[in-house]
Motif scaffolding. Structure first.
Motif, PDB file in Angstrom:
ATOM      1  N   GLY A 175       0.821  -1.209   0.000  1.00 14.64           N
ATOM      2  CA  GLY A 175       0.000   0.000   0.000  1.00 14.64           C
ATOM      3  C   GLY A 175       0.851   1.253   0.000  1.00 14.64           C
ATOM      4  O   GLY A 175       2.046   1.213   0.299  1.00 14.64           O
ATOM      5  N   ARG A 238       0.072  -5.250  -4.822  1.00 17.64           N
ATOM      6  CA  ARG A 238       0.018  -6.395  -3.908  1.00 17.64           C
ATOM      7  C   ARG A 238       0.053  -7.664  -4.752  1.00 17.64           C
ATOM      8  O   ARG A 238      -0.273  -7.658  -5.931  1.00 17.64           O
ATOM      9  N   ASP A 294       0.653   2.417   8.614  1.00 11.82           N
ATOM     10  CA  ASP A 294       0.038   1.977   9.873  1.00 11.82           C
ATOM     11  C   ASP A 294       1.048   1.941  11.022  1.00 11.82           C
ATOM     12  O   ASP A 294       0.668   1.790  12.178  1.00 11.82           O
ATOM     13  N   ARG A 339      -4.865  -1.072  10.056  1.00 13.21           N
ATOM     14  CA  ARG A 339      -5.435  -2.408   9.874  1.00 13.21           C
ATOM     15  C   ARG A 339      -5.396  -3.211  11.185  1.00 13.21           C
ATOM     16  O   ARG A 339      -6.408  -3.701  11.647  1.00 13.21           O
ATOM     17  N   GLU A 393      -9.557   1.811  11.132  1.00 14.06           N
ATOM     18  CA  GLU A 393     -10.349   0.907  10.280  1.00 14.06           C
ATOM     19  C   GLU A 393     -10.383  -0.531  10.788  1.00 14.06           C
ATOM     20  O   GLU A 393     -11.321  -1.270  10.506  1.00 14.06           O
ATOM     21  N   TYR A 449      -7.682   7.085   2.329  1.00 11.92           N
ATOM     22  CA  TYR A 449      -6.635   7.141   1.305  1.00 11.92           C
ATOM     23  C   TYR A 449      -5.981   8.531   1.235  1.00 11.92           C
ATOM     24  O   TYR A 449      -4.838   8.656   0.821  1.00 11.92           O
ATOM     25  N   ARG A 452      -2.684   8.953   3.124  1.00 12.70           N
ATOM     26  CA  ARG A 452      -1.461   8.262   2.685  1.00 12.70           C
ATOM     27  C   ARG A 452      -1.056   8.632   1.259  1.00 12.70           C
ATOM     28  O   ARG A 452       0.092   8.389   0.874  1.00 12.70           O
TER      29      ARG A 452
HETATM   30  O1  FBP Z   1      -4.349  -0.286  -0.486  1.00  9.57           O
HETATM   31  P1  FBP Z   1      -5.405  -1.249  -0.159  1.00  9.57           P
HETATM   32  O2  FBP Z   1      -5.174  -2.547  -0.835  1.00  9.57           O
HETATM   33  O3  FBP Z   1      -6.769  -0.701  -0.379  1.00  9.57           O
HETATM   34  O4  FBP Z   1      -5.281  -1.578   1.375  1.00  9.57           O
HETATM   35  C1  FBP Z   1      -5.598  -0.692   2.365  1.00  9.57           C
HETATM   36  C2  FBP Z   1      -4.738  -1.022   3.537  1.00  9.57           C
HETATM   37  O5  FBP Z   1      -3.449  -0.588   3.313  1.00  9.57           O
HETATM   38  C3  FBP Z   1      -2.900  -0.032   4.504  1.00  9.57           C
HETATM   39  O6  FBP Z   1      -2.613   1.308   4.222  1.00  9.57           O
HETATM   40  C4  FBP Z   1      -1.723  -0.814   4.959  1.00  9.57           C
HETATM   41  O7  FBP Z   1      -0.963  -1.128   3.867  1.00  9.57           O
HETATM   42  P2  FBP Z   1       0.326  -2.025   3.963  1.00  9.57           P
HETATM   43  O8  FBP Z   1       0.002  -3.386   4.448  1.00  9.57           O
HETATM   44  O9  FBP Z   1       0.798  -1.998   2.580  1.00  9.57           O
HETATM   45  O10 FBP Z   1       1.235  -1.286   4.898  1.00  9.57           O
HETATM   46  C5  FBP Z   1      -3.952  -0.186   5.579  1.00  9.57           C
HETATM   47  O11 FBP Z   1      -3.978   0.908   6.432  1.00  9.57           O
HETATM   48  C6  FBP Z   1      -5.189  -0.396   4.786  1.00  9.57           C
HETATM   49  O12 FBP Z   1      -6.027  -1.289   5.454  1.00  9.57           O
END
Ligand code: FBP
Ligand code: ADP
Ligand code: MG
Length: 554
Positions: A175, A238, A294, A339, A393, A449, A452
């Motif tokens: 992410g 991912r 996170d 998360r 979340e 979002y 970040r």
């Molecule tokens: O980017 P996606 O796949 O929507 O996932 C969101 C998740 O990514 C995160 O930012 C965490 O990401 P990472 O595991 O890549 O550190 C979480 O806070 C959030 O739940």
């Protein structure tokens, strides 16, 4: 000339046309910088390298595997710190693997920074393996285990790569997080400016980019303004982790330095890549820069980007607050990332002071009944006319009815249910039942979002720069399977495999969480059913008994 220098562990061979101590730019008086100092010198911290690069069988065994085995045998120190972090690990110096460990003694040359007119290294400029940082600077002296030490990051006097030999690859996975582009920029700048490396390649769209698509050639002009841009310009993704295809792709392209920017999943992938590189006996270093908005990776102080995300979250909380105070009986609900760990929510709450209740994954909560969320919201509305809730979340996932379509993302992470929407709907139902004739409004703000997908702020940009430079120095010196991170503010090299398995949650037993609760006067969400036979409050779920305030001095 050839000098074989033996510490208590690895054999380091210096081979150079000019002896290190005679080099014109190296007339240092620092005893540490004189090669003879190392000869047969016992490291004061008993630097134990269990792996001697003597035999082929050792070479094939896999360096990380060997080190991990040895570490698990040696686990004996539970080191609690006042900050609440507990990290079970073998104490002493935490060794970082080196290419020498499996390739045998390496040709080492002077660090080219010696000839860099901007640096002119003087006494104390180069960092040695005697320079370490301790894991905890504050300890509970009743429970101190064997302290752990980490090698300090920084330029080494000798390196194992000639400048022209380096072909570096940089990949960003997982992410987004503020500062990813800054780290990439500073890796390029570090390689280019500090070491004169000109062959630098950006891998597109995460690990899959090693075996699909063309890399992006990077130089200082290309990355010039990247620190001002959010997201990942190289692309991130991912899934797509196919070890054989990735390592085959690395070999085919001829990369010999890998810089991996990512979170816990990425680091687990990097461990597998580093192990495979060792198994194949390749001269390729693997350096990580941990990325997690996170902040859920352990051992290191924090990930880059966290401060930016917390800063960005303030606007959302402000909006939630304004909405809540501008309507009778108003409630603002703001959902933030997190998360498995509530660090962003916790820090954003403490920075804002407009938040009445902070809900994080580490603290299960309930809504109805005595001590529950709704009772608290009602009391805040009675008291102030409004209530602001920040929810991470990952909080309260167990409360939300499962749906058949809840699955896993491409990396195997469980997809979360939307706690924010669920909470808003539950609040509305509760109020309607309780106060059918009173006005009520819930405003839901979901900036997840937005916190970040922004560039790093000034502090994070500086942090990213130093992390990236640390990674470059380590790779050039021939360290591998390491990450660059800070421990108590000191830039260090940390073993990749330990970082990959580490976690970092909010410690709800320490005073910082109590501080959040006291600022907000929010409940602890423990269910009480009265006193036990000793007069203590009892949590009906856990059986946890806490003393009544009047009894605390007893
Ligand atoms: O980017 P996606 O796949 O929507 O996932 C969101 C998740 O990514 C995160 O930012 C965490 O990401 P990472 O595991 O890549 O550190 C979480 O806070 C959030 O739940
Ligand atoms: N256990 C693992 N072994 C190898 N690769 C992994 C592992 N877990 C995740 N990865 C890979 O690492 C990359 C990023 O992982 P992900 O969990 O999405 O993000 P993050 O690294 O930010 O936690 C993905 O390409 C994923 O396939
Ligand atoms: Mg992750």
């Amino acid at each position: 000339m050839r000098i074989v220098v033996s510490t208590t562990g690895p054999i380091i061979t210096f081979s150079s046309s000019i002896p290190l101590s005679n080099h014109p730019r190296h007339q240092s008086n620092n005893p540490k910088s004189k090669s003879k100092f190392f000869k047969n010198h016992q490291h004061p911290l008993q630097f134990e390298r269990n792996f001697q690069p003597s035999g082929r069988s050792n070479r094939r065994k896999g360096l990380l595997l060997t080190m991990t085995e040895s570490m698990s045998e040696g686990i004996h120190a539970m080191t609690p710190s006042p900050s609440g972090r507990k990290w079970v690990e073998k104490g002493g110096l935490q060794p970082i693997p080196r290419l020498d460990d499996y390739l045998g003694p390496m040709h080492r040359v002077h660090n080219p920074m010696i000839d860099n007119k901007f640096f002119r290294p003087s006494e104390g400029f180069f960092v040695t393996d005697y320079d370490v940082a301790t894991q905890f600077v504050a300890v509970d002296t009743r429970h101190v285990g064997t302290p752990s030490y980490f090698l300090r990051a920084g330029p080494r006097e000798s390196v194992v790569f000639n400048t022209d030999e380096v072909k570096a690859a940089i990949v960003t996975c997982g992410g987004l997080c503020p500062g990813i582009n800054t780290v990439v920029r500073e890796l390029v700048m570090g390689l280019w400016d500090l070491y004169g490396v000109k062959s630098i390649h950006g891998i597109r769209a995460g690990y899959r980019g090693f075996y699909s698509g063309d890399p992006m050639p990077l130089d200082r002009l290309v990355v010039d303004d990247w620190h001002k841009r959010g997201g990942s310009i190289l692309g991130s993704s991912r899934g797509g982790f196919d070890l054989k295809k990735i390592v085959d792709g690395i070999v085919a392209a001829g990369y010999n330095q890998l810089y991996v920017v990512g979170g816990d999943g990425t680091m687990r992938g990097a461990v597998a890549i580093a192990d495979e590189i060792v198994r194949r006996g390749l001269k390729i270093t693997v350096a990580g820069v941990p990325k997690t908005v996170d902040n859920d990776i352990g051992i290191i102080d924090r990930s880059f980007g966290l401060d930016t995300a917390v800063e960005k979250a303030q606007a959302a909380i402000d909006a939630g607050h304004v909405e809540a105070i501008s309507t009778p009986n108003g409630v603002g609900v703001v959902k933030l990332m997190g998360r498995n760990a509530g660090h962003i929510a916790l820090r954003a709450t403490l920075s804002s002071r407009d938040v009445d209740c902070c809900l994080i994954p580490e603290v299960p909560f309930y809504t109805e009944g005595r001590g529950g969320l709704f009772e608290f919201v009602e009391s805040k509305i009675e008291e102030n006319g409004h209530c602001v809730i920040v929810v991470a979340e990952g909080a309260g996932q167990e409360l939300i009815p499962r749906t058949a379509d809840q699955g896993y993302d491409e990396s195997g992470n469980l997809q979360l249910l939307d706690i924010g929407k669920w909470l808003v709907s539950e609040l509305k139902d509760w109020w309607k039942k309780k106060n059918p004739n009173k006005l009520f409004a819930v405003k839901y703000i979901d900036p997840t979002y937005m916190v970040r997908a922004v560039p790093s702020n000034a502090a994070d940009t500086l942090f990213c720069s130093l992390l990236a430079q640390s990674a470059v120095h380590g790779a050039m010196a021939g360290y591998t399977a390491f990450v660059a991170g800070t421990v108590n503010g000191v830039y260090c090299y940390l073993p990749l495999d330990q970082i990959a398995k580490s976690t970092h949650k909010v410690d709800v037993n320490n005073h910082i969480w109590a501080w959040v609760r006291s600022i907000n006067s929010q409940p602890d969400f423990r269910k009480y059913n009265g006193d036990d036979s000793n007069g203590n409050f009892v949590n009906v779920e856990s059986g946890f008994a806490s003393k009544k305030p009047a009894d605390l001095s007893a």
